[in-house]
Write a protein that holds these residues in place. Structure first.
Motif, mmCIF file in Angstrom:
data_model
loop_
_atom_site.group_PDB
_atom_site.id
_atom_site.type_symbol
_atom_site.label_atom_id
_atom_site.label_comp_id
_atom_site.label_asym_id
_atom_site.label_seq_id
_atom_site.Cartn_x
_atom_site.Cartn_y
_atom_site.Cartn_z
ATOM 1 N N SER A 17 0.825 -1.216 0.000
ATOM 2 C CA SER A 17 0.000 0.000 0.000
ATOM 3 C C SER A 17 0.854 1.260 0.000
ATOM 4 O O SER A 17 0.562 2.216 -0.729
ATOM 5 N N ALA A 152 -5.864 -3.347 -6.587
ATOM 6 C CA ALA A 152 -6.912 -2.345 -6.374
ATOM 7 C C ALA A 152 -6.946 -1.874 -4.930
ATOM 8 O O ALA A 152 -7.005 -0.662 -4.653
ATOM 9 N N ILE A 155 -3.720 0.267 -4.036
ATOM 10 C CA ILE A 155 -3.764 1.640 -4.551
ATOM 11 C C ILE A 155 -4.724 2.486 -3.718
ATOM 12 O O ILE A 155 -4.399 3.609 -3.313
ATOM 13 N N TRP A 156 -5.900 1.949 -3.452
ATOM 14 C CA TRP A 156 -6.922 2.660 -2.669
ATOM 15 C C TRP A 156 -6.413 2.989 -1.274
ATOM 16 O O TRP A 156 -6.417 4.154 -0.844
ATOM 17 N N VAL A 183 -11.031 7.180 -8.857
ATOM 18 C CA VAL A 183 -10.096 6.072 -8.587
ATOM 19 C C VAL A 183 -10.655 5.149 -7.512
ATOM 20 O O VAL A 183 -10.600 3.914 -7.634
ATOM 21 N N CYS A 186 -13.453 3.028 -8.916
ATOM 22 C CA CYS A 186 -12.883 1.989 -9.784
ATOM 23 C C CYS A 186 -12.232 0.878 -8.958
ATOM 24 O O CYS A 186 -12.383 -0.315 -9.265
ATOM 25 N N CYS A 187 -11.517 1.265 -7.898
ATOM 26 C CA CYS A 187 -10.876 0.282 -7.025
ATOM 27 C C CYS A 187 -11.922 -0.563 -6.305
ATOM 28 O O CYS A 187 -11.753 -1.782 -6.149
ATOM 29 N N THR A 191 -12.255 -4.435 -6.794
ATOM 30 C CA THR A 191 -12.160 -5.289 -5.605
ATOM 31 C C THR A 191 -13.367 -6.207 -5.504
ATOM 32 O O THR A 191 -13.232 -7.403 -5.200
#
Length: 363
Positions: A17, A152, A155-156, A183, A186-187, A191
């Motif tokens: 992360s 995902a 990134i989140w 974002v 989308c994540c 997920t």
């Protein structure tokens, strides 16, 4: 050893992360994000310790076969013939390249540095996904879904952690939210979709899996997504409204709360991934989750299934969960401590969990 693996896997997800969040933010022009101070030391520590934390499952396999071969020979065998061991070699190689990149490139604000760093981080995620439970059960769907899931979420969570703890101020917050909201959505979608694919590989029946520890962990993890979505909506819409009315309002603490809850999900993931998956799992008395036994102590047969029956406890815990949800919202508007808000979030999840467990009947 199980405790060490849980701790190491939690820290492994945290390293991913930090790296993914840092590189993603460095790819974004400065005028579209808060002013950041990402310590180079933080990136180095994450890159150096990542293969160490990834090594613990490999060591666990070696210790399991070491009584027959000895530890040194067992390690050699695992690292050269087992999938988990050979893939760890690639994890180590990727980490060395990432350490060299972080050490040699100055300044780290260069977009080329962030792009290379992100590519190497994705490569490291792929080695971990390739050695997962899902990959061993269905190589194609397992690897792809596990990789997408890990990427995902990393990134989140990473963007939330870096913005929450490395921001010097909350300048450009509207511009930051304009792209981060997209974002995050989308994540979340990635997920969810990859999670459904993973469940199809690892779990025969979602509700029936609650009887074993793996299913319990999966269910609790999903429940913690509810407060995550709540704070995502707060940070995406309510915070934007508050800032338009009061430019001095500081939104960073609420980014931190969302990051805290996602870290709890990491911890739960690390715990339940060490349990036997519920796919094709022969249900025995020993396999039944100790937590599930607290609510249903009756004898559970191999063919038992889960049903639902509404009762007074269902209504009681539903009301309690609504109360804690309201307190979560109130803590935001009253600017209470983020720890108080985090506590209400955990109590909200606990109420929902108890509502379902009290509604379950074993057939």
């Amino acid at each position: 050893m199980d405790l060490l693996i849980i701790i190491s896997q939690t820290l492994l997800y945290l390293c991913f992360s930090v790296l993914a969040g840092s590189f993603a933010l460095l790819l974004v022009p400065k005028e579209y994000r808060p002013d950041l101070n990402i310590p180079k030391r933080l990136l180095l520590i994450s890159a150096v310790t990542l293969p160490v934390f990834a090594f613990f499952p490999v060591l666990d396999i070696a210790l399991f076969i070491s009584p027959r071969l000895g530890l040194v020979e067992a390690l050699k065998m695992v690292l050269t013939t087992y999938t988990a061991g050979t893939l760890w070699n690639f994890t180590l190689l990727g980490s060395v390249l990432l350490v060299l990149l972080i050490t040699l490139v100055r300044p780290i604000e260069k977009r080329s540095f962030a792009l290379l760093g992100m590519m190497l981080t994705f490569g490291l995620m792929l080695t971990v996904a390739w050695s997962s439970h899902a990959a061993s059960m269905d190589p194609t769907i397992g690897i792809v879904s596990d990789f997408v899931h890990l990427a995902a979420v990393s990134i989140w969570v990473g963007i939330l952690l870096i913005v929450g703890w490395c921001s010097r101020n909350h300048e450009n917050w509207f511009k930051f939210l304009s792209w981060f909201s997209v974002v995050a959505i989308c994540c979340l979608v990635a997920t969810a979709l990859s999670g459904f694919l993973l469940m199809d590989v690892l779990v025969d029946d979602y509700t029936d899996s609650w009887m074993v520890s793996y299913g319990q962990g999966l269910f609790i993890k999903h429940l913690f997504l509810l407060p995550v979505i709540f704070y995502a909506l707060v940070n995406g819409f309510v915070v934007k409204y508050k800032l338009s009315k009061n430019p001095t309002f500081n939104p960073i603490p609420w980014i931190r709360v969302e990051g805290f809850i996602l870290f709890v999900i990491f911890l739960i993931t690390a715990i339940f991934t060490q349990q036997s998956p519920a796919h094709g799992h022969y249900l025995t008395s020993e396999a039944v989750s100790p937590i599930f036994r607290l609510f249903h102590s009756d004898m559970i047969d191999p063919g038992s299934t889960i049903g639902f029956a509404l009762n007074a406890n269902t209504a009681s815990f539903l009301v309690l969960s609504i109360l804690f949800l309201a307190l979560m919202g109130l803590s935001f508007f009253k600017r209470a401590s983020i720890y108080v808000s985090f506590l209400f979030s955990c109590l909200f999840v606990l109420s929902i969990y108890l509502m379902f467990m009290m509604t379950v009947v074993v057939r």
